[in-house]
Write a protein that holds these residues in place. Structure first.
Motif, mmCIF file in Angstrom:
data_model
loop_
_atom_site.group_PDB
_atom_site.id
_atom_site.type_symbol
_atom_site.label_atom_id
_atom_site.label_comp_id
_atom_site.label_asym_id
_atom_site.label_seq_id
_atom_site.Cartn_x
_atom_site.Cartn_y
_atom_site.Cartn_z
ATOM 1 N N GLY A 15 -79.242 6.988 -57.022
ATOM 2 C CA GLY A 15 -78.895 6.864 -58.390
ATOM 3 C C GLY A 15 -80.058 6.762 -59.252
ATOM 4 N N ILE A 16 -79.621 6.260 -60.316
ATOM 5 C CA ILE A 16 -80.568 6.490 -61.716
ATOM 6 C C ILE A 16 -81.994 5.685 -61.116
ATOM 7 C CG2 ILE A 16 -81.390 5.346 -63.910
ATOM 8 C CD1 ILE A 16 -79.842 7.566 -64.576
ATOM 9 N N SER A 17 -83.172 6.067 -61.511
ATOM 10 C CA SER A 17 -84.409 5.363 -61.212
ATOM 11 C C SER A 17 -85.452 5.641 -62.363
ATOM 12 C CB SER A 17 -85.041 5.988 -59.886
ATOM 13 O OG SER A 17 -85.237 7.206 -59.945
ATOM 14 N N GLY A 18 -86.266 4.696 -62.522
ATOM 15 C CA GLY A 18 -87.240 4.621 -63.489
ATOM 16 C C GLY A 18 -88.207 5.663 -63.496
ATOM 17 N N ASP A 19 -88.645 6.056 -62.207
ATOM 18 C CA ASP A 19 -89.776 6.694 -62.020
ATOM 19 C C ASP A 19 -89.305 7.882 -60.804
ATOM 20 O OD1 ASP A 19 -92.191 8.063 -61.553
ATOM 21 O OD2 ASP A 19 -93.236 6.198 -61.260
ATOM 22 N N ASN A 20 -89.336 8.983 -60.917
ATOM 23 C CA ASN A 20 -89.226 10.178 -59.863
ATOM 24 C C ASN A 20 -90.435 10.192 -58.992
ATOM 25 O OD1 ASN A 20 -86.708 10.149 -61.377
ATOM 26 N ND2 ASN A 20 -86.911 12.604 -61.839
ATOM 27 N N ALA A 21 -91.473 9.712 -59.571
ATOM 28 C CA ALA A 21 -92.691 10.103 -58.976
ATOM 29 C C ALA A 21 -93.221 9.499 -57.466
ATOM 30 C CB ALA A 21 -93.960 10.397 -59.838
ATOM 31 N N ASP A 22 -92.663 7.967 -57.510
ATOM 32 C CA ASP A 22 -93.436 7.131 -56.532
ATOM 33 C C ASP A 22 -92.268 7.227 -55.262
ATOM 34 O OD1 ASP A 22 -93.539 3.597 -56.527
ATOM 35 O OD2 ASP A 22 -94.083 5.159 -55.038
ATOM 36 N N PRO A 23 -92.767 7.943 -54.007
ATOM 37 C CA PRO A 23 -92.046 7.814 -53.001
ATOM 38 C C PRO A 23 -91.773 6.614 -52.188
ATOM 39 C CG PRO A 23 -94.089 8.656 -52.626
ATOM 40 C CD PRO A 23 -94.097 8.711 -54.124
ATOM 41 N N THR A 24 -92.691 5.488 -52.583
ATOM 42 C CA THR A 24 -92.572 4.137 -52.100
ATOM 43 C C THR A 24 -91.963 3.385 -52.855
ATOM 44 O OG1 THR A 24 -94.687 3.691 -52.672
ATOM 45 C CG2 THR A 24 -94.494 4.736 -50.772
ATOM 46 N N GLY A 25 -91.165 3.948 -53.846
ATOM 47 C CA GLY A 25 -90.538 2.802 -55.015
ATOM 48 C C GLY A 25 -89.643 1.919 -54.302
ATOM 49 N N GLY A 26 -89.210 0.743 -54.944
ATOM 50 C CA GLY A 26 -88.382 0.067 -54.607
ATOM 51 C C GLY A 26 -86.806 0.659 -54.435
ATOM 52 N N ASP A 27 -86.642 1.738 -55.308
ATOM 53 C CA ASP A 27 -85.060 2.314 -55.442
ATOM 54 C C ASP A 27 -84.764 3.085 -53.731
ATOM 55 O OD1 ASP A 27 -84.472 1.740 -58.046
ATOM 56 O OD2 ASP A 27 -85.699 3.504 -58.626
ATOM 57 N N PRO B 296 -88.613 -1.886 -71.633
ATOM 58 C CA PRO B 296 -88.166 -1.762 -70.264
ATOM 59 C C PRO B 296 -87.247 -2.911 -69.742
ATOM 60 C CG PRO B 296 -90.354 -2.201 -70.334
ATOM 61 C CD PRO B 296 -90.071 -2.283 -71.743
ATOM 62 N N ARG B 297 -87.730 -4.266 -70.112
ATOM 63 C CA ARG B 297 -86.585 -5.485 -69.670
ATOM 64 C C ARG B 297 -85.488 -5.368 -70.245
ATOM 65 N NH1 ARG B 297 -90.003 -9.127 -67.070
ATOM 66 N NH2 ARG B 297 -92.223 -9.119 -67.675
ATOM 67 N N ARG B 298 -85.427 -5.151 -71.691
ATOM 68 C CA ARG B 298 -83.986 -5.083 -72.330
ATOM 69 C C ARG B 298 -83.128 -3.892 -71.709
ATOM 70 N NH1 ARG B 298 -83.281 -5.592 -78.839
ATOM 71 N NH2 ARG B 298 -80.658 -5.642 -78.749
ATOM 72 N N ALA B 299 -83.899 -2.848 -71.400
ATOM 73 C CA ALA B 299 -83.331 -1.397 -71.038
ATOM 74 C C ALA B 299 -82.335 -1.739 -69.714
ATOM 75 C CB ALA B 299 -84.306 -0.388 -70.972
ATOM 76 N N TRP B 300 -83.147 -2.323 -68.727
ATOM 77 C CA TRP B 300 -82.247 -2.466 -67.485
ATOM 78 C C TRP B 300 -81.591 -3.315 -67.458
ATOM 79 C CZ3 TRP B 300 -82.427 1.422 -64.233
ATOM 80 C CH2 TRP B 300 -83.413 2.466 -64.442
ATOM 81 N N ALA B 301 -81.800 -4.775 -67.922
ATOM 82 C CA ALA B 301 -81.001 -5.663 -68.201
ATOM 83 C C ALA B 301 -79.732 -5.461 -69.156
ATOM 84 C CB ALA B 301 -81.572 -6.793 -69.125
ATOM 85 N N THR C 60 -89.891 0.823 -65.091
ATOM 86 C CA THR C 60 -90.252 1.930 -65.845
ATOM 87 C C THR C 60 -91.638 2.340 -66.180
ATOM 88 O OG1 THR C 60 -88.241 0.970 -66.932
ATOM 89 C CG2 THR C 60 -89.390 2.455 -68.128
ATOM 90 N N PRO C 61 -91.933 3.541 -65.782
ATOM 91 C CA PRO C 61 -93.266 3.995 -66.012
ATOM 92 C C PRO C 61 -93.656 4.119 -67.638
ATOM 93 C CG PRO C 61 -92.069 5.664 -65.647
ATOM 94 C CD PRO C 61 -90.921 4.657 -65.486
ATOM 95 N N ALA C 62 -95.127 4.370 -67.681
ATOM 96 C CA ALA C 62 -95.288 4.450 -69.192
ATOM 97 C C ALA C 62 -94.791 5.493 -69.851
ATOM 98 C CB ALA C 62 -96.947 4.496 -69.160
ATOM 99 N N ASP C 63 -94.606 6.482 -69.062
ATOM 100 C CA ASP C 63 -93.908 7.699 -69.645
ATOM 101 C C ASP C 63 -92.406 7.723 -68.944
ATOM 102 O OD1 ASP C 63 -92.875 9.984 -70.697
ATOM 103 O OD2 ASP C 63 -94.309 11.309 -69.810
#
Length: 265
Positions: free
Chosen positions: A29-41, A147-152, A180-183
């Motif tokens: 599903g939706i994730s903040g960062d497509n680039a991190d292959p070790t991310g929590g998602d 970002p905090r308000r975004a995901w909450a 959420t990444p900087a960009d």
């Protein structure tokens, strides 16, 4: 669960994989960062499907980082088609979760030779209006640097009961800055693509046997949308959990048991 391995498939799609046996592809599903292959998602998705890793090799493959402005759900499906063709060279089982289910529908419709079986988890041919509002709020706050308000803001659509909503709100507020990444361009492009997405005209072109698993209390979709999706796919069937919401369906043990039965020859 066997130790996970990670890497990047053709076209730049990051993945994590675990298990032994035939491949099963999970489009998350939706994730903040497509680039991190070790991310929590991807770690959480592997945990959610760990019951499959005794029979299958589960690949959680995220969307390509650096999406082009204006990229559509069909464009993302084409990215997966390119990667799967070069990595596997034969039809594979595909599980699409939430937004990943939107992409999975187009992958199965446009590239039927790549998909042997299709599972849509907490996903239908389009978002309900409440789901669109939730994702627009996520995009609006992320773009504004909140970002905090975004995901909450996603919590009410993720959980249908008050304790769950409170818990998700607190957790997503705490983790929002890390999610959420900087960009946030990839996140914003993905949300915009799904906002106008509707696979209704394409569903009859899905030839793979298809299982749709939904929750009657899902905040992003509705029971009617789940039924419409299952009815319009030629070999589609619906498993509707009457007491589950979006998160409960996506991560539920009952969901994984049914998927395992569906995927086992």
């Amino acid at each position: 669960m066997t130790p996970a391995r990670e890497g990047t498939l053709a076209g730049g799609l990051p993945y994590r994989a675990a298990g032994t046996g035939p491949p099963v592809i999970v489009l998350p599903g939706i994730s903040g960062d497509n680039a991190d292959p070790t991310g929590g998602d991807r770690r959480s998705q592997l945990r959610a499907f760990r019951a499959l890793t005794g029979q299958f090799t589960v690949y959680v493959i995220n969307r390509r980082p650096g999406l082009a402005a204006g990229a559509t759900i069909r464009d993302m499906a084409d990215d997966y088609a390119y990667a799967l063709t070069r990595e596997f060279g034969e039809p594979v089982a595909v599980i699409g979760v939430s937004t990943g289910g939107s992409v999975a529908q187009m992958l199965a419709a446009d590239h039927p030779h790549l998909v042997s079986r299709l599972v849509l988890v907490a996903s239908a041919h389009r978002l309900a209006e409440r789901g669109r509002r939730a994702q627009r709020a996520l995009a609006r706050h992320a773009e504004a640097g909140r970002p905090r308000r975004a995901w909450a803001s996603m919590a009410p659509a993720l959980a249908h009961r008050a304790p769950g909503r409170w818990g998700f709100t607190a957790l997503l507020w705490l983790l929002g800055a890390r999610m959420t990444p900087a960009d946030p361009a990839d996140l914003l492009i993905t949300i915009a693509a799904e906002d106008g997405f509707d696979a209704w005209p394409d569903l009859p072109r899905i030839t793979a046997p298809t299982l749709i698993v939904g929750g009657a209390r899902d905040g992003f979709y509705s029971p009617q949308l789940f039924r419409e999706t299952a009815d319009r796919i030629p070999d589609g069937r619906l498993l509707l959990h009457r007491r589950k919401g979006h998160a409960g369906t996506s991560a539920g043990a009952a969901t994984v048991r049914e998927i395992r039965r569906f995927l086992t020859p």
